[in-house]
Design a protein around this motif. Sequence first.
Motif, PDB file in Angstrom:
ATOM      1  N   ALA A 168      26.612 -39.879 120.708  1.00 18.99           N
ATOM      2  CA  ALA A 168      25.632 -40.967 120.673  1.00 18.99           C
ATOM      3  C   ALA A 168      25.819 -41.858 119.460  1.00 18.99           C
ATOM      4  O   ALA A 168      25.362 -42.990 119.429  1.00 18.99           O
ATOM      5  N   HIS A 169      26.539 -41.347 118.452  1.00 18.54           N
ATOM      6  CA  HIS A 169      26.727 -42.104 117.217  1.00 18.54           C
ATOM      7  C   HIS A 169      28.048 -42.857 117.213  1.00 18.54           C
ATOM      8  O   HIS A 169      28.399 -43.471 116.224  1.00 18.54           O
ATOM      9  N   THR A 170      28.802 -42.781 118.327  1.00 22.84           N
ATOM     10  CA  THR A 170      30.107 -43.433 118.345  1.00 22.84           C
ATOM     11  C   THR A 170      29.947 -44.940 118.190  1.00 22.84           C
ATOM     12  O   THR A 170      29.140 -45.570 118.866  1.00 22.84           O
ATOM     13  N   GLU A 171      30.733 -45.519 117.286  1.00 19.78           N
ATOM     14  CA  GLU A 171      30.666 -46.947 116.983  1.00 19.78           C
ATOM     15  C   GLU A 171      32.009 -47.586 117.281  1.00 19.78           C
ATOM     16  O   GLU A 171      33.033 -46.906 117.340  1.00 19.78           O
ATOM     17  N   PRO A 172      32.047 -48.908 117.445  1.00 13.93           N
ATOM     18  CA  PRO A 172      33.345 -49.573 117.594  1.00 13.93           C
ATOM     19  C   PRO A 172      34.226 -49.294 116.393  1.00 13.93           C
ATOM     20  O   PRO A 172      33.746 -49.237 115.264  1.00 13.93           O
ATOM     21  N   ASP A 173      35.516 -49.101 116.640  1.00 16.19           N
ATOM     22  CA  ASP A 173      36.435 -48.793 115.548  1.00 16.19           C
ATOM     23  C   ASP A 173      36.545 -49.982 114.596  1.00 16.19           C
ATOM     24  O   ASP A 173      36.772 -51.110 115.023  1.00 16.19           O
ATOM     25  N   ARG A 174      36.357 -49.697 113.305  1.00 17.46           N
ATOM     26  CA  ARG A 174      36.482 -50.730 112.288  1.00 17.46           C
ATOM     27  C   ARG A 174      37.474 -50.265 111.227  1.00 17.46           C
ATOM     28  O   ARG A 174      37.247 -50.421 110.035  1.00 17.46           O
ATOM     29  N   CYS A 175      38.569 -49.690 111.677  1.00 15.25           N
ATOM     30  CA  CYS A 175      39.556 -49.132 110.756  1.00 15.25           C
ATOM     31  C   CYS A 175      40.170 -50.236 109.898  1.00 15.25           C
ATOM     32  O   CYS A 175      40.648 -51.240 110.412  1.00 15.25           O
ATOM     33  N   THR A 176      40.143 -50.036 108.599  1.00 11.85           N
ATOM     34  CA  THR A 176      40.768 -50.991 107.685  1.00 11.85           C
ATOM     35  C   THR A 176      42.074 -50.462 107.126  1.00 11.85           C
ATOM     36  O   THR A 176      42.717 -51.133 106.335  1.00 11.85           O
ATOM     37  N   MET A 177      42.453 -49.241 107.512  1.00 13.58           N
ATOM     38  CA  MET A 177      43.675 -48.630 106.995  1.00 13.58           C
ATOM     39  C   MET A 177      44.836 -48.890 107.948  1.00 13.58           C
ATOM     40  O   MET A 177      44.734 -48.635 109.144  1.00 13.58           O
TER      41      MET A 177
END
Length: 399
Positions: free
Chosen positions: A183-192
């Motif tokens: 339920a806590h899954t968010e859009p990926d915001r990977c900066t690496m």
Amino acid sequence: MTEVTRPPGRIMEVFRAFLLLGLTSFGGPIAHLGYFRAEFVMRRAWLSERDYADLVALCQFLPGPASSQVGFALGLMRGGPWGAAAAWAAFTLPSALLLVLFALGAAAFEGPLGQGLIHGLKVVAVAIVAHAVWGMARNLCPDRVRAGIALAAVITVVLVGGPLGQVAAILVGVVAGLLLCRAHTEPDRCTMHFPVSSWAGRLAGLGVAGLLVGLPLLAWLTPSVTLAVMDAFYRAGALVFGGGHVVLPLLEAEVVQSGWVGPDAFLAGYGAAQAVPGPLFTFAAYLGAVMAPLGLPLVGAALALVMIFLPGLLLLVAVLPFWNRLRRWDSAQSLMRGANAAVVGILGAALYQPVWTSAILGPREFALALTGFLLLSVWKLPAWAVVTLLAGGGVLVSL
């Protein structure tokens, strides 16, 4: 690795940042992760809290020195392959050189002044780790589910103990994340973004396996002391989870039981390794200098140092390109949320044992550690400044 051009100034930025940490990061691998977070997440904003926790969780899973693997990956992300080399060299060489000097007969810390300085540096680790736990808990355990995962990780580490307890705690977090954190899954915001291609990752993986099998075979076929030393330190670095103190029994079996180093010299070097900053794996440089397989202490130190770090760094390069893709999946994001919460729990457990128990002996040390925590969290002083102030405070307390 892919050829990615990085400005020379950026590589020098990586080198300077890690050199400062290599000169001031006392307290062992858990404290190092706190120093890295303060410098690269909070101060320099090279990556987000979430990305940093993902990277820490990955390196905790892999054999080898976790804090050095995290530093190597940060240098790779910021400056490409040369940045990775600069980060490793700058963070590792200060303590390695100090231990080589000790092996060659340089004066160690002696007397009340030196002991007070060492104790002040242990208190620094309490403030650094407490600050890291506090900040990461607020960001990575914002709800009851993930706070519960962190608590379960603490209980797992306490009950199981050792590096096995840390790996088990992360596994508990992974399973709990998959079951409870969707339920806590968010859009990926990977900066690496790591400049490592798939073929380079596969080549590094083959290198890890090839050296693990080939070195003992070559050492058996060729009666060469140099090959035997390379094999001993490579295996010690390849087969240990948790890093730091966990590698000591393996090294003792390789160098003391074989007769290369006497037990008194081994223990003296281990004591000196507690008094220097940087990764404890640099204890290998001391052993290589004492052994001097070719009659050249500096060559022996360099050989032992490179071989003990090599498997962990190669394995990280082997995993990174595939992990970059894997962590974008919804299931992987849920998994990493649970793993990140478990990392907070592991840090929390380490804050008590061994960091707190080895440093806080009475109310004076507690006041000193609390001062360091407030300087980091309220006054926002850089970690190196807090190290300097608390080291001096440790001397005053001892006097």
